[in-house]
Scaffold this active site. Sequence first.
Site: not given
Length: 588
Positions: A123, A169
Amino acid sequence: MGSYRVCMCFRRKFRVVEAEPPEDVKEAFKKYAEGGTHMTAEQLRRFLVESQSDGSVTLSDAERIVEQVLQKRHHIAKFTRHNLTLDDFHHFLFSTDLNAPIGSQVHQDMNAPLSHYFIYTGHNSYLTGNQLSSDCSDVPVIKALKRGVRVIELDIWPDSTKADVHVLHGRTLTTPVELIKCLRSIKEHAFSASPYPVIITLEDHLTPDLQDKVAQMVTQTFQDILFYPKSECLQEFPSPEELKYRIIISTKPPKEYLEAKGSEDKENNIQKGKDSDDDAWGEEPSNVTADHENNDKSDSEGSEVNEDGEENNDCRPIEAPAYKHLISIHAGKPKGGLKDALKVEPNKVRRLSLSEQALEKATASHGTDVVRFTQKNFLRIYPKGTRFNSSNYKPLIGWTHGAQMVAFNMQGYGRYLWLMHGMFRANGGCGYVKKPDFLMNVGPNNQVFNPRVKLPVKKTLKVKVYMGDGWHLDFKQTHFDSYSPPDFYARVGIAGVPGDEVMKKTKTKEDNWTPVWNEEFQFPLTVPELALLRVEVHEYDMSEKDDFAGQTCLPISELKPGIRAVPLCNRKGEMFDSARLLMRFEFV
């Protein structure tokens, strides 16, 4: 000889003494050496076949082991003898290279469709640390691939000029890395640990022109190793064997991004909270469940929807590999509720993504629907948005319901990550572990496995912890205690379905670098196929928190019976050079 300062006046001296072989080792040597002082290669072969259940061992294998032991222990280049003493035999049994607890080869059937396997899944694979402010880099991607991880996730965004593509991110302070750098590193390292396919899941936040640019980058970087379907939808996915040395792309088709607008990011921004896994090595897996929050937004990806809002099920041939056509595993946000999301379509395979919390809710109300969905389609589970420090969650809930992609922060830490490492030590560490048959079987009236039903005990694992060694070679003399040698104890237990989970503990052995416990434990197992053996060693500290001294996690379905040398790892899951336990495994 080690000395420890007790006060200003004097030092206590302790010698690191090599522990003698346990009684069971002496008995085995006596039995197979037929009362003699030396064990021949043929006698060793008999021991391996009869006592260790290594049925395929030949005489030449046994001779090779004898040579390796003599060379390692006595540095004999030209052998004057070809047999083992009791100490040689003990050395062999305590050697992690020669007597490992699990095999190192791929041994499962690799010809089933890809959805029939648990897949080692990362992830936010590009993050070097926490989820909010760490650097983005290709280094953690490379580390993950070298460890055997097969699913790499990249979040792709326009750069500040809107002319190029960065990986970062989104809506955080993480510093970006260029997409092309990540793609090149994936190409270079994809198959360094395993020949089986690498899946790149893209979290796409791009404009159509940048998606075209990504299509160019992907096709030019991977060229003929890129797999993409020859028609717009696959009725069944090819096998890991057919897809060896191939790269696969999985994401939502472009227009669904305009509709979905990054629901996983909404979850990250909406939820506020603190990780429960902030302990030095994390909470006990059996003590923690995901908290149920009303504002949980699951990234429920599902069937592709065309411009008119109708499902696009016609499998037309593909001409040129544009961005949309590079997507082999289609993800998407289905219309309707969870029941619709879990609908199995006869002529299409797809991917659904759920947060760890959404999975808990789904399995509570639709457990068998989840199992049925995962028999053909892919289910990806991802960490909740409040795991800012890159901690992880309990993977067993996903696995017991057939979820192939239980996505973990591989740069994280803690007991859950150790379970993930343990699961994927199976099948030679190739990153694909075939799901147990009971998760794939369909019974009368379309019945499937129900994880909530308590099952009878299928088998019992007996584990004996004999002794440990090697810490004095891996740690400084005063690492555990400034004033005396360490006081070690071991914890042994099971991670698996709730009814199988338990942890047990040995007595503490004081002032000893080579502790001898000789303690035996029994573990009844209702679902041994999904059970993992947990092993930890700690050093007792009267005044402070006990010190960590090593851990490992092993798939019980792969354990070799008999006396075995079990290597220990540090908190990150990296193997120590020397620290190890001597253990015995027996199934009854």
